[in-house]
Structure formats: structure tokens, C-alpha cells
Design a protein around this motif. Structure first.
Motif, PDB file in Angstrom:
ATOM      1  N   MET A 367       0.832  -1.197   0.000  1.00  0.00           N
ATOM      2  CA  MET A 367       0.000   0.000   0.000  1.00  0.00           C
ATOM      3  C   MET A 367       0.873   1.255   0.000  1.00  0.00           C
ATOM      4  N   ALA A 368       0.578   2.184  -0.909  1.00  0.00           N
ATOM      5  CA  ALA A 368       1.330   3.437  -0.975  1.00  0.00           C
ATOM      6  C   ALA A 368       0.887   4.353   0.154  1.00  0.00           C
ATOM      7  N   THR A 369       1.854   4.984   0.846  1.00  0.00           N
ATOM      8  CA  THR A 369       1.501   5.861   1.964  1.00  0.00           C
ATOM      9  C   THR A 369       1.682   7.334   1.642  1.00  0.00           C
ATOM     10  N   ASP A 370       2.590   7.659   0.756  1.00  0.00           N
ATOM     11  CA  ASP A 370       2.732   9.046   0.298  1.00  0.00           C
ATOM     12  C   ASP A 370       3.354   9.015  -1.091  1.00  0.00           C
ATOM     13  N   LEU A 371       3.546  10.206  -1.647  1.00  0.00           N
ATOM     14  CA  LEU A 371       3.978  10.305  -3.042  1.00  0.00           C
ATOM     15  C   LEU A 371       5.277   9.547  -3.340  1.00  0.00           C
ATOM     16  N   ARG A 372       6.353   9.879  -2.634  1.00  0.00           N
ATOM     17  CA  ARG A 372       7.639   9.260  -2.975  1.00  0.00           C
ATOM     18  C   ARG A 372       7.699   7.823  -2.486  1.00  0.00           C
ATOM     19  N   ALA A 373       6.980   7.515  -1.398  1.00  0.00           N
ATOM     20  CA  ALA A 373       6.914   6.135  -0.928  1.00  0.00           C
ATOM     21  C   ALA A 373       6.274   5.257  -1.998  1.00  0.00           C
ATOM     22  N   SER A 374       5.261   5.790  -2.677  1.00  0.00           N
ATOM     23  CA  SER A 374       4.602   4.972  -3.698  1.00  0.00           C
ATOM     24  C   SER A 374       5.538   4.721  -4.872  1.00  0.00           C
ATOM     25  N   ALA A 375       6.399   5.693  -5.188  1.00  0.00           N
ATOM     26  CA  ALA A 375       7.378   5.461  -6.255  1.00  0.00           C
ATOM     27  C   ALA A 375       8.329   4.345  -5.845  1.00  0.00           C
ATOM     28  N   SER A 376       8.692   4.308  -4.558  1.00  0.00           N
ATOM     29  CA  SER A 376       9.632   3.269  -4.108  1.00  0.00           C
ATOM     30  C   SER A 376       9.001   1.888  -4.242  1.00  0.00           C
ATOM     31  N   LEU A 377       7.700   1.805  -4.046  1.00  0.00           N
ATOM     32  CA  LEU A 377       7.039   0.496  -4.163  1.00  0.00           C
ATOM     33  C   LEU A 377       6.986   0.045  -5.624  1.00  0.00           C
ATOM     34  N   VAL A 378       6.792   0.989  -6.535  1.00  0.00           N
ATOM     35  CA  VAL A 378       6.832   0.643  -7.966  1.00  0.00           C
ATOM     36  C   VAL A 378       8.233   0.139  -8.315  1.00  0.00           C
ATOM     37  N   LEU A 379       9.252   0.834  -7.842  1.00  0.00           N
ATOM     38  CA  LEU A 379      10.633   0.404  -8.125  1.00  0.00           C
ATOM     39  C   LEU A 379      10.888  -0.984  -7.543  1.00  0.00           C
ATOM     40  N   ALA A 380      10.443  -1.197  -6.299  1.00  0.00           N
ATOM     41  CA  ALA A 380      10.651  -2.506  -5.677  1.00  0.00           C
ATOM     42  C   ALA A 380       9.962  -3.584  -6.518  1.00  0.00           C
ATOM     43  N   GLY A 381       8.761  -3.274  -7.003  1.00  0.00           N
ATOM     44  CA  GLY A 381       8.019  -4.222  -7.840  1.00  0.00           C
ATOM     45  C   GLY A 381       8.751  -4.548  -9.132  1.00  0.00           C
TER      46      GLY A 381
END
Ligand code: UD1
Length: 419
Positions: A367-381
Motif C-alpha cells: 500500500m502506498a503511503t505518500d507520493l515518494r513512498a509509492s514510487a519506491s514500491l513501484v521500483l521494488a516491484g
């Protein structure tokens, strides 16, 4: 609510062009409130935060025409409403940027006090203290900041701590103040410099943009201008990290290489190959071993806090252990628990994350928690084995233009699931 599905394991390859910077667009849109002349802006990114700012300005009375090819035309000859309502400010803290221009140009404004947010309490005391030093009367009632001033007057003000939007607010206000304003310990971010360039094109008298002392000689009025928004260094660096993470080979165009020194240095220290083709073009390759490094975020020209989450993913897959210290915001490690669910070995102690590199990450629902955190999850994916399903991706749409389309153009297996 939309979700993003990523199937990891494909190296990113190909070429993409970087969009205009969100954090430059928002203050420049607000700056248009300083004049009744027309502003013509190009290289404006299509982002939810930009739409929110356009909506806010529409409430004040701005007439904004958006043309895909020609850019954005702003006519502020009919400003009649000076209130920034809770509904908009609560979705985007940067709404506070209209405060300085409205107060300087119209002598009054009422802005909902931005509340707490996912990356710390983020007060606005510097914005308010600076405007008070310039003669504004400010009171807080019923959750609103109410500011009044017949005409702001020049003042000397020292920021503590250094603040990006605080510097931008006072810089804009000072352009129309009576006399000279000296802002010390001012933010040096390229987006502040971009704003100063736009204001100068509007007729403002500003010295020292890009240094920590800004000297502004107030003028009686400003005019319209044309301004081309600077390229988004956070978007560019996010794609650079993605290229290294997936052992890809990516060509980025329309970047401003000079604004990317801190991330380039860190990525090179980790073993990435980065070729500066010219001052607007970079090639990034990540095919060797990636070594862990230590990292500390700090205001520009230091390493940007807006890239901390993305770098955490890269260090999670590097060889060795890295210590990441967040000095700009409190509570900006919300993404860690999601990355741990994908197998990242990260321990958080206060404002420090100790990251032990692992050979792989494994896809998971996150789950994305904020703007840059959500980018990190896409990168991790992108780097993980299997499927990663990211929910609450509305955060990512605030700051990344068509991220899944751009990644698909680089051969990533990524799709948006509307819902
Ligand atoms: C801007 C950027 C954001 C970036 C941040 C730091 C925009 C629209 N947003 O946010 O993407 O992450 O800079 O680079 O440009 N502080 C105070 N008092 C104040 C103002 C700030 O104590 O009046 C503190 C904050 O809590 C924070 C630090 O100063 O700890 C830096 O915040 P600031 O630079 O103001 O961030 P923003 O301008 O909101």
C-alpha cells in the motif's frame, strides 16, 4: 481506487523524456497571482497536484487555459476571492503558496491551516513569521490563517530551519513589498531558482537566487511573461534508480544534469555507469555489482529527501550494509514496513534506517503511503520476483506524469487497474 500491478524482473531499456518539475510548477502558478498581466507557461506536467493548484486558483478567480501543445495561459485580471478552503489545502499542502502572492498583491488572504501529514507535522511557522516581519497582521481562527497588510514592507529574515515553500512564499511576497527584503538561510533548490527566473521575467528585482541569501528590491507592479518550467530532477533520478535496480540501460532526455549531481554521485559510488551525453541527456546502466552506501538527506545541494525511499529499495538489493539518515522530515520511513513485506532487510531506529542488502525482493500486495513512498514500491516491484500489486496509487499521480506509460516504454511489465 486505482491499483498498479507490476511483474518484476525485466531490465528497463530504451529512452524517455523527463517532464516539467511539479515543485517548480506549483510556485510559478501561485506567482501569477502577483500580476494582472497574462502569464504563458510551458513544460507544465500533467499531475494531480497541478490540477489541484489550477482548481484553487480558479476559486480565486483566475482564468486558466490549458492547451496540450501551447501550454498554460493564465489571466488573473478578475481575482475576487482570497480564501484557500480546507477541502483543497488538506489535499495539497503546497496550496500555502498562494498566501504570499495574495497578501502582497491584494492585502488580504485566508488560508486553511495545513494539517498534519504522512511525513511528519510539517509546520508553517517560517511562512507566518516571515510575513509578520514584513508587516502582515496574522491571526489563526477556526483552522484558518487570516493575513492582512496594506502594503508589505521589506525586512531581514533568517529561516530556521531552511524551508523550500517558505522561501518561495516570502520571495514572492517581497517582490511587491515597499523597500528591500533580505532572506537568509534561504532554500537553494533549483525550483526556487526557477521561480526567481520567472519573477525576474515578470519585472521583479532579485539577487542571489541559488545562494542562501536572497536580496529582493520591491517594485510597484509586475507584468505578465513567458516561462518554461525546469525539468523534474526527482522524476529523472527515480528513473535513474529504476535503471540501476533492474540492471537496465536507459537514456533520459530533457533532464537538467546540473541539478542531479547528488544522486549521480551516489549512484556512481554504488557502481552504476552514468554517461553525461550533454547537459540535457543522460545514459544510465546498472549491469555490474551494486554496492551498498551510506546516505544522509539534506536540503539542496545535498541528497534530496524526495529520493530517500527510492534509494532505500536500491540499497536493499545491493551488496553490503548501508545506513540511511533522514534529516529533513520526521517520520519519513512509512514505506519501510511495506518494503519489509517484500523481503527487504531494513531496521529503523529514529531517523536512521539500517539496510542490509538481500539477493532478491519478492512481489507482494503493498500500500502506498505518500507520493515518494509509492514510487519506491513501484521500483521494488520492478526488481522483485513475481507480482506486486500496489494500492492507493492516487499518491503517485500527484507527482509522476504517466509513470506506468513511461515505464512500459522502457519495456517494464506494469499496468494500471482501474477500480
Ligand atoms: C518542499 C517540496 C517537497 C520536499 C521538501 C523538502 C514542494 C511543493 N514540496 O516541501 O517535495 O520534500 O520541500 O525538500 O516544493 N519546516 C518548519 N517550519 C516551516 C516550514 C518547514 O519547521 O515553516 C520544516 C519542515 O517540517 C521540514 C523542513 O522544515 O522538517 C523542510 O520542509 P520544507 O522545505 O518546508 O518542505 P516543503 O516546502 O513543504
Amino acid at each position: 481506487m486505482d491499483k498498479i500491478l507490476v511483474r518484476g524482473g525485466r531490465p528497463l531499456t530504451g529512452s524517455i523524456s523527463i517532464s516539467g518539475a511539479k515543485n517548480a510548477t506549483l510556485p510559478v502558478l501561485a506567482a501569477s497571482l502577483l500580476t494582472t498581466g497574462r502569464l504563458h507557461l510551458s513544460n507544465i506536467p500533467h499531475l494531480r497536484d497541478v490540477t489541484t493548484m489550477v482548481e484553487l486558483m480558479g476559486q480565486h478567480g483566475s482564468a486558466i487555459t490549458i492547451d496540450e501543445k501551447l501550454g498554460v495561459e493564465i489571466d488573473n485580471s478578475q481575482i475576487t476571492n482570497f480564501t484557500a478552503p480546507y477541502e483543497l489545502v488538506s489535499t495539497m499542502r503546497a496550496s500555502i503558496l498562494v498566501m504570499g502572492p495574495l497578501l502582497a498583491r491584494y492585502g488580504q488572504t485566508e488560508i486553511s491551516l495545513p494539517g498534519g501529514c504522512a511525513i511528519g507535522s510539517r509546520p508553517v511557522n517560517m511562512h507566518l513569521d516571515g510575513l509578520k516581519a514584513m508587516g502582515a497582521e496574522i491571526d489563526l481562527t477556526a483552522g484558518y490563517i487570516r493575513a492582512r497588510a496594506k502594503r508589505l514592507r521589506g525586512a531581514r529574515f533568517i529561516f530556521d530551519p531552511v524551508t523550500v515553500t517558505g522561501t518561495e512564499n516570502l520571495l514572492m511576497a517581497a517582490t511587491l513589498a515597499q523597500g528591500q527584503t533580505i532572506l537568509e538561510n534561504a532554500a537553494r533548490e533549483p525550483e526556487v531558482v526557477d521561480l526567481a527566473q520567472c519573477l525576474t521575467a515578470m519585472g521583479a528585482k532579485i539577487h542571489g537566487a541559488g545562494t542562501s541569501t536572497l536580496i529582493i528590491d520591491g517594485v510597484d507592479e509586475l507584468s505578465g511573461c513567458h516561462h518554461d518550467i525546469i525539468s523534474d530532477r526527482i522524476e529523472a533520478a527515480t528513473f535513474m534508480i529504476a535503471a540501476v535496480l533492474t540492471k537496465g540501460n536507459v537514456h533520459l532526455t530533457k533532464v537538467n544534469v546540473d541539478t542531479l549531481r547528488a544522486p549521480i554521485d551516489k549512484l556512481v559510488a554504488m557502481g552504476a555507469q552514468i554517461e553525461e551525453i550533454d547537459d540535457r541527456t543522460l545514459r544510465i546502466q546498472g549491469n555490474g555489482t551494486i554496492e551498498a552506501i551510506d546516505l544522509e538527506t539534506s536540503p539542496y545541494p545535498g541528497f534530496p529527501t524526495d529520493l530517500q525511499a527510492q534509494m532505500l529499495v536500491l540499497i536493499s538489493l545491493a551488496k553490503g550494509t548501508g545506513v540511511v539518515t533522514e534529516t529533513v522530515f520526521e517520520n519519513r520511513f512509512m514505506h519501510v514496513s511495506e518494503l519489509q513485506r517484500m523481503g527487504a532487510n531494513i531496521r529503523v531506529r529514529g531517523n536512521t534506517a539500517i539496510v542490509r542488502g538481500s539477493p532478491k525482493l519478492v512481489g507482494a500486495p503493498v500500500m502506498a503511503t505518500d507520493l515518494r513512498a509509492s514510487a519506491s514500491l513501484v521500483l521494488a516491484g520492478l526488481a522483485a520476483e513475481g507480482e506486486t500489486l500496489i494500492s492507493r496509487v492516487y499518491h503517485i499521480d500527484r507527482g509522476y506524469e504517466r509513470i506506468e506509460e513511461k515505464l512500459r516504454a522502457l519495456d517494464a511489465d506494469i499496468q494500471r487497474i482501474s477500480g
